[in-house]
Design a protein around this motif. Structure first.
Motif: not given
Length: 326
Positions: A269-295
């Protein structure tokens, strides 16, 4: 109390009170206060909510609300706001006391309260003084366009793809189930309701939820194997654009507001999140929420912040009472 000789006059919310309160309230002090102001409305029973206004000589100076949550039924959301020049007179305490009395008559029988505030704000101090304690912290994080290098998809030894990125329809049952598993796993601190797949889709992935699109990263891809969803992102249309006939598509350089999640228990999951986030932010800014429980996502975010490629644009704290009998 200065200026309130016989105690605050409390009454139910009336149409037009929002405009009258804006005459004595300044702009919302925090994003959390702005969101709660939108919840001030006439009483309702489906879902159950009660809103009260405090008047002085016929002039509204404070308001408070308490209401049920379809997602988290063990506590009621609560909010109180008092005009800055009337704070310290007991109006907020009086409103909260009456709201607690109203809550005692709620059909669900739930009486424990929760609220959300900016750390160090007037709202947090009031909630703590009322006996609510912090149960979760949250950050809204922004990654600028092009801030992250694209990461190649992994391949099998024979060169065939071992991963895949796929656009999914927001009506996808597969996506809805993974999203709900994720949501429940990161909200054990405020137990979600037991909801059917269709209701989950309505709440998170429907037009009414302003869902705009979804993309997933699959691992375990192979010949004849579609693979499993390891990470997903759901994008949401800005509310001001949603629902209007002929509403334009978001601008290419507009910030993409997304819900980032993963399949609970997936070691990748961790590496997949990094890959997906890089893809999402490739052309435009991305904003998202992260809670303390989302390790897994928290670890990714900490690395991005340390590298200077992400910024925190908003912080929140959820304060709550123990849920008893909900």
């Amino acid at each position: 109390m200065s200026g309130v000789h016989s105690g605050p006059g409390l009454r139910p919310w009336r149409d037009g009170d929002d405009l009258r309160l804006l005459e004595v309230w300044p702009d919302a002090e925090t994003p959390q206060a702005a969101a709660f102001r939108a919840a001030l409305r006439p009483d309702d029973d489906a879902p159950w909510s009660r809103t009260l206004v405090a008047e002085d000589s016929g002039v509204p100076v404070a308001a408070g609300t308490v209401y049920e949550s379809a997602l988290h039924p063990e506590r009621l959301w609560a909010y109180v706001e008092v005009a800055p020049d009337r704070r310290g007179e007991g109006l907020g305490r009086a409103l909260l006391e009456r709201l607690r009395t109203e809550a005692a008559g709620a059909p669900s029988g739930v009486q424990a309260l929760r609220t959300k505030a900016a750390p160090g704000s007037t709202g947090e101090r009031f909630a703590r003084a009322a006996g609510l304690g912090p149960v979760q912290d949250s950050r809204v994080v922004r990654v600028e366009a092009g801030a992250l290098p694209l990461q190649p998809m992994r391949e099998h030894a024979d060169g065939t793809p071992a991963q895949a990125v796929e656009d999914l329809a927001t009506g996808s049952v597969e996506l809805t189930r993974v999203l709900w598993d994720f949501y429940r796993s990161v909200h054990a601190w405020d137990e979600p309701a037991d909801l059917p797949v269709g209701r989950v889709n309505q709440l998170f992935l429907s037009d009414a939820a302003h869902a705009f699109g979804a993309v997933v990263l699959r691992n375990g891809v192979g010949p004849g194997e579609r693979g499993r969803i390891s990470a997903f992102a759901v994008s949401y249309r800005p509310v001001e654009l949603d629902g209007a006939p002929g509403a334009p598509e978001p601008a290419e350089d507009a910030v993409a507001h997304v819900l980032l999640g993963w399949a609970p228990g997936d070691a990748a999951a961790g590496p997949a999140l990094e890959q997906l986030l890089a893809l999402l932010a490739h052309h435009h800014p991305v904003q998202f929420q992260v809670d303390g429980s989302m390790e897994p996502l928290t670890e990714v975010v900490e690395n991005l912040l340390a590298a200077g490629v992400a910024t925190v644009v908003e912080t929140s704290v959820v304060l709550a009472e123990d849920a008893v009998g909900g």
